[in-house]
Design a protein around this motif. Sequence first.
Motif, mmCIF file in Angstrom:
data_model
loop_
_atom_site.group_PDB
_atom_site.id
_atom_site.type_symbol
_atom_site.label_atom_id
_atom_site.label_comp_id
_atom_site.label_asym_id
_atom_site.label_seq_id
_atom_site.Cartn_x
_atom_site.Cartn_y
_atom_site.Cartn_z
ATOM 1 N N VAL A 258 37.405 17.364 -30.178
ATOM 2 C CA VAL A 258 37.571 16.325 -31.198
ATOM 3 C C VAL A 258 36.468 15.267 -31.115
ATOM 4 O O VAL A 258 35.992 14.780 -32.142
ATOM 5 N N MET A 259 36.055 14.918 -29.937
ATOM 6 C CA MET A 259 35.145 13.786 -29.735
ATOM 7 C C MET A 259 33.864 13.810 -30.576
ATOM 8 O O MET A 259 33.474 12.781 -31.108
ATOM 9 N N PRO A 260 33.216 14.955 -30.757
ATOM 10 C CA PRO A 260 31.996 14.950 -31.572
ATOM 11 C C PRO A 260 32.256 14.712 -33.061
ATOM 12 O O PRO A 260 31.341 14.432 -33.812
ATOM 13 N N LYS A 261 33.511 14.801 -33.469
ATOM 14 C CA LYS A 261 33.856 14.701 -34.894
ATOM 15 C C LYS A 261 34.237 13.297 -35.337
ATOM 16 O O LYS A 261 34.476 13.071 -36.522
ATOM 17 N N VAL A 262 34.318 12.353 -34.406
ATOM 18 C CA VAL A 262 34.747 10.993 -34.748
ATOM 19 C C VAL A 262 33.599 10.005 -34.569
ATOM 20 O O VAL A 262 32.588 10.318 -33.942
ATOM 21 N N GLY A 263 33.796 8.815 -35.113
ATOM 22 C CA GLY A 263 32.766 7.794 -35.018
ATOM 23 C C GLY A 263 32.599 7.234 -33.622
ATOM 24 O O GLY A 263 31.482 6.997 -33.167
ATOM 25 N N VAL A 264 33.718 7.021 -32.922
ATOM 26 C CA VAL A 264 33.682 6.464 -31.565
ATOM 27 C C VAL A 264 34.646 7.253 -30.691
ATOM 28 O O VAL A 264 35.829 7.353 -30.999
ATOM 29 N N ALA A 265 34.133 7.806 -29.615
ATOM 30 C CA ALA A 265 34.953 8.529 -28.649
ATOM 31 C C ALA A 265 35.052 7.683 -27.386
ATOM 32 O O ALA A 265 34.045 7.223 -26.863
ATOM 33 N N LEU A 266 36.283 7.476 -26.937
ATOM 34 C CA LEU A 266 36.528 6.678 -25.742
ATOM 35 C C LEU A 266 37.291 7.507 -24.728
ATOM 36 O O LEU A 266 38.057 8.400 -25.097
ATOM 37 N N CYS A 267 37.105 7.178 -23.451
ATOM 38 C CA CYS A 267 37.894 7.847 -22.417
ATOM 39 C C CYS A 267 38.205 6.851 -21.298
ATOM 40 O O CYS A 267 37.430 5.935 -21.038
ATOM 41 N N PRO A 268 39.368 7.031 -20.650
ATOM 42 C CA PRO A 268 39.733 6.179 -19.527
ATOM 43 C C PRO A 268 38.772 6.377 -18.347
ATOM 44 O O PRO A 268 38.079 7.394 -18.259
ATOM 45 N N ALA A 269 38.763 5.440 -17.449
ATOM 46 C CA ALA A 269 37.882 5.492 -16.275
ATOM 47 C C ALA A 269 38.107 6.745 -15.440
ATOM 48 O O ALA A 269 37.166 7.284 -14.855
ATOM 49 N N ASP A 270 39.341 7.240 -15.409
ATOM 50 C CA ASP A 270 39.643 8.408 -14.580
ATOM 51 C C ASP A 270 39.649 9.718 -15.365
ATOM 52 O O ASP A 270 40.170 10.725 -14.897
ATOM 53 N N ALA A 271 39.034 9.733 -16.533
ATOM 54 C CA ALA A 271 38.959 10.958 -17.338
ATOM 55 C C ALA A 271 38.109 11.999 -16.620
ATOM 56 O O ALA A 271 37.310 11.667 -15.735
ATOM 57 N N HIS A 272 38.264 13.239 -17.027
ATOM 58 C CA HIS A 272 37.474 14.333 -16.465
ATOM 59 C C HIS A 272 35.993 13.984 -16.592
ATOM 60 O O HIS A 272 35.548 13.408 -17.586
ATOM 61 N N LEU A 273 35.207 14.336 -15.602
ATOM 62 C CA LEU A 273 33.786 14.002 -15.551
ATOM 63 C C LEU A 273 33.019 14.447 -16.797
ATOM 64 O O LEU A 273 32.127 13.749 -17.270
ATOM 65 N N LEU A 274 33.353 15.590 -17.357
ATOM 66 C CA LEU A 274 32.678 16.061 -18.569
ATOM 67 C C LEU A 274 32.843 15.076 -19.728
ATOM 68 O O LEU A 274 31.935 14.908 -20.534
#
Length: 82
Positions: free
Chosen positions: A20-36
């Motif tokens: 999904v992330m490449p399809k949106v204007g802003v992609a956010l992730c928490p500090a402990d998200a997977h390294l990728l």
Amino acid sequence: MNLDPAEAAYVGDDVIDLQVMPKVGVALCPADAHLLLHRHCSIVLHKAAGEGVAREVADLILSTRMSLEEAYELAQKPEFEK
């Protein structure tokens, strides 16, 4: 609702979210998200999942409109409830 994906923000924390992330204007992730995800997010948040991520995102969005101090002052006014 007729929303252009480029106008959307998305918060994800695992590899499945990479679809999904490449399809949106802003992609956010928490500090402990997977390294990728850290490599593909527009914004890596300071909070870990379950430790206030939603609040951090809300504050980020609000701060694009006004300072958080202004927002707090506005929220204290009686007319805010109307």
